[in-house]
Design an enzyme around this catalytic site. Structure first.
Site, PDB file in Angstrom:
ATOM      1  N   GLY A   1     -23.178  -3.359   3.018  1.00  0.00           N
ATOM      2  CA  GLY A   1     -21.952  -2.957   3.701  1.00  0.00           C
ATOM      3  C   GLY A   1     -21.219  -1.870   2.949  1.00  0.00           C
ATOM      4  N   SER A   2     -21.198  -0.656   3.467  1.00  0.00           N
ATOM      5  CA  SER A   2     -20.680   0.443   2.671  1.00  0.00           C
ATOM      6  C   SER A   2     -20.395   1.658   3.550  1.00  0.00           C
ATOM      7  CB  SER A   2     -21.698   0.796   1.584  1.00  0.00           C
ATOM      8  OG  SER A   2     -23.008   0.807   2.130  1.00  0.00           O
ATOM      9  N   ARG A   3     -19.954   2.741   2.893  1.00  0.00           N
ATOM     10  CA  ARG A   3     -19.585   3.948   3.622  1.00  0.00           C
ATOM     11  C   ARG A   3     -19.872   5.159   2.753  1.00  0.00           C
ATOM     12  NH1 ARG A   3     -13.557   4.057   4.613  1.00  0.00           N
ATOM     13  NH2 ARG A   3     -13.426   5.908   3.292  1.00  0.00           N
TER      14      ARG A   3
END
Length: 553
Positions: free
Chosen positions: A490-492
């Site tokens: 889960g990241s950006r």
């Protein structure tokens, strides 16, 4: 159920030996048959199937060893699918790397020779019975030396043909040892079966010696220092187990400790000593074994294709997958054992639940750490798979954010050619990466020197594992599409670059893959004179504005 497993095991074992034999022969060199060319990779493909079949054969033997309360062999059989699956994986590497690995071919040949001998003897009850009776008779000779008299019962062939019979625990050939008057009345009866003949240990050395490329004289000497000593030591082992069991030395658990624990430890130590002896005569065999042990250190040739998984995939993934595969056959045996009305004091149903949870987790982890091939398009490309969360232009800078959900590939790529100027890791909070507050999360800021000027890539961690792994270093020159790092769970990824000459090709809410075009850049050299007069001042102003922001990064 047991009969079904027996028939299935028969299919697996015969198929495995047949496939491995073909695989060994074809993988050695290219062959031509009936005018058709068979490259060596065909042999590797046969070997892959052979190793997998062999793994499943031993996997389904777990139930039998649970029933006879032999946890050591049960655990070894449960580990068969992970182990032989790993060998199959290296056969696959030989295909994609176009590189043969001789220790693996030696192991395949040895498996065919040793396995062929063992399963032939086991499947012919008359032959197995002769060997079992011989070993039983000679085992009690050692007891007779010390005045401990025993008698042999008749050979029990079980049900079925004596000429050929598929393997099944209910049809195992055995010879009973009768302890006469000195046997403790509470002691269980001891039977000599094929596993008590040391045939498995002997044929492992026989197979290794036969398949090792060395002069015949040295191979014969290696045979003499291993097979006869194994046979004699096994007779002593049997005699000791019989005496301890019938004397009821440790009560009701005597046979378990004598047979399943101490005897196996002693056998293992003896095999280690004998292996050292055989290596004296056959260092080539030692090299082959060390080559198999060194499989994890096997390196890909220069320019070989990589596997479709992340470079920094944690070892935890391998541990979870292995644990799931080892535990599953224990749990899967619970229904069959219960249907047979047999009570086993092992928590099989609980193990089954745990194994299913681990299998589901394994599938999730493999999906998460996948790293498939991506086509790299023209222009500035997406650094990641995911959702375009933000597209904005502010003070001469374009800002694009790509959010990666758990279902997306989390390996990031360079959106443009350039040289790494700097990398700065910043600690921070751990809010979900899709949240607006994630701007304060832990991050890794990478600056590139590109034809567009300074290009900033910010990898932002999410709230689960919160770990960012970089594949690049300062001063490294990277090309567009190169893998630059991995963000766990889960990241950006945020991009910031000058807006002059840029035409954005995506909008917020778009789904995109790494390597697909985010924006296009039109250099001044490709513009007409009129366009240069119109565009020049705009780009100059954009550069001036961009140069005054983000100084802190």
């Amino acid at each position: 159920m047991a009969t079904d497993l027996s028939l299935l095991g028969e299919v697996f074992v015969i198929s495995s030996l047949f496939l491995l034999a073909i695989g060994y022969y074809v993988s050695g060199r290219e062959h031509v048959f009936l005018g058709r060319r068979f490259p060596t990779k065909i042999g590797n493909q046969f070997s892959i199937l052979g190793w997998i079949c062999l793994g499943f054969f031993w996997w389904i033997q777990v139930e039998y060893y649970i029933l006879i309360k032999d946890p050591v062999n049960a655990l070894i059989c449960a580990a068969a699918v992970p182990f032989f699956g790993y060998l199959a994986y290296h056969e696959y590497l030989s295909i994609i790397w176009k590189s043969s690995y001789e220790p693996l071919r030696w192991l395949a040949a040895m498996t065919v020779v040793a396995g062929g001998i063992y399963f032939f003897v086991e499947r012919v009850p008359l032959l197995a019975g002769w060997l079992i009776h011989l070993v039983a008779e000679q085992s009690i000779w050692f007891l007779d030396i010390f005045g401990i008299e025993n008698r042999l019962g008749p050979i029990d062939y079980g049900e079925g043909s004596k000429i050929y019979r598929s393997g099944s625990e209910h049809e195992e050939v055995r010879v009973a040892i009768e302890g006469d008057s000195w046997k403790d009345p509470l002691a269980p009866s001891v039977n000599i079966v094929l596993a008590c003949t040391a045939l498995q240990s002997m044929i492992i050395f026989v197979g290794g010696v036969i398949c090792t490329k060395a002069p015949l004289s040295r191979r014969f000497n290696a045979f003499l220092v291993t097979v006869p000593p194994i046979y004699i030591l096994n007779l002593i082992r049997n005699a000791v187990v019989i005496w301890l069991t019938y004397e009821h030395v440790w009560g009701v658990d005597t046979f378990f400790w004598a047979h399943a624990v101490y005897a196996k430890i002693g056998s293992l130590l003896a095999l280690v000593v004998l292996a050292i002896a055989v290596f004296h005569f056959l260092p080539e065999m030692q090299d082959s074994i060390l080559g198999v042990i060194d499989l994890p250190l096997r390196e890909a040739p220069e320019g070989a294709p990589k596997l479709p998984f992340a470079k920094e995939m944690p070892n935890m993934v391998i541990y979870v997958i292995t644990s799931a595969l080892v535990l599953f056959p224990f749990g899967a045996s619970s229904n069959s054992i219960r249907e047979q009305g047999i009570v086993v004091d092992w928590p099989l149903e609980e193990i089954y639940v745990v194994s299913l949870i681990l299998i589901i987790l394994s599938i999730f982890l493999l999906c998460f750490y996948r790293d498939p091939h991506r086509v790299i398009e023209d222009g500035i490309v997406s650094p990641a798979d995911g959702l375009v969360q933000k597209v904005s232009t502010k003070r001469g800078m374009i800002h694009i954010s790509v959010f990666m959900g758990l279902q997306n590939v989390h390996v990031n790529r360079s959106p443009i050619d350039g040289k790494v100027i700097s990398q700065k890791h910043r600690s921070g909070g751990y809010t979900p990466a899709f949240s607006k507050d994630s701007d304060k999360n832990e991050r890794l800021v990478t600056k590139l020197d590109t034809d567009l000027g300074i290009f900033k890539i910010t990898q932002i961690a999410g709230f689960l594992v919160r770990r960012i792994v970089s594949y690049i270093e300062p001063n490294e020159v990277i090309v567009k599409g190169k893998r630059i790092g991995l963000i766990h769970f889960g990241s950006r990824v945020d991009l910031a670059f000058e807006s002059s000459g840029i035409k954005i090709k995506v909008k917020e809410g778009d789904r995109i893959l790494a390597g697909q075009t985010l924006a296009e850049f039109t250099p001044m050299s490709s513009l007409s004179v009129a366009e240069k007069l119109m565009e020049g001042p705009k780009r100059l102003l954009s550069k001036l504005q961009a140069s005054t922001i983000d100084k802190g990064d």
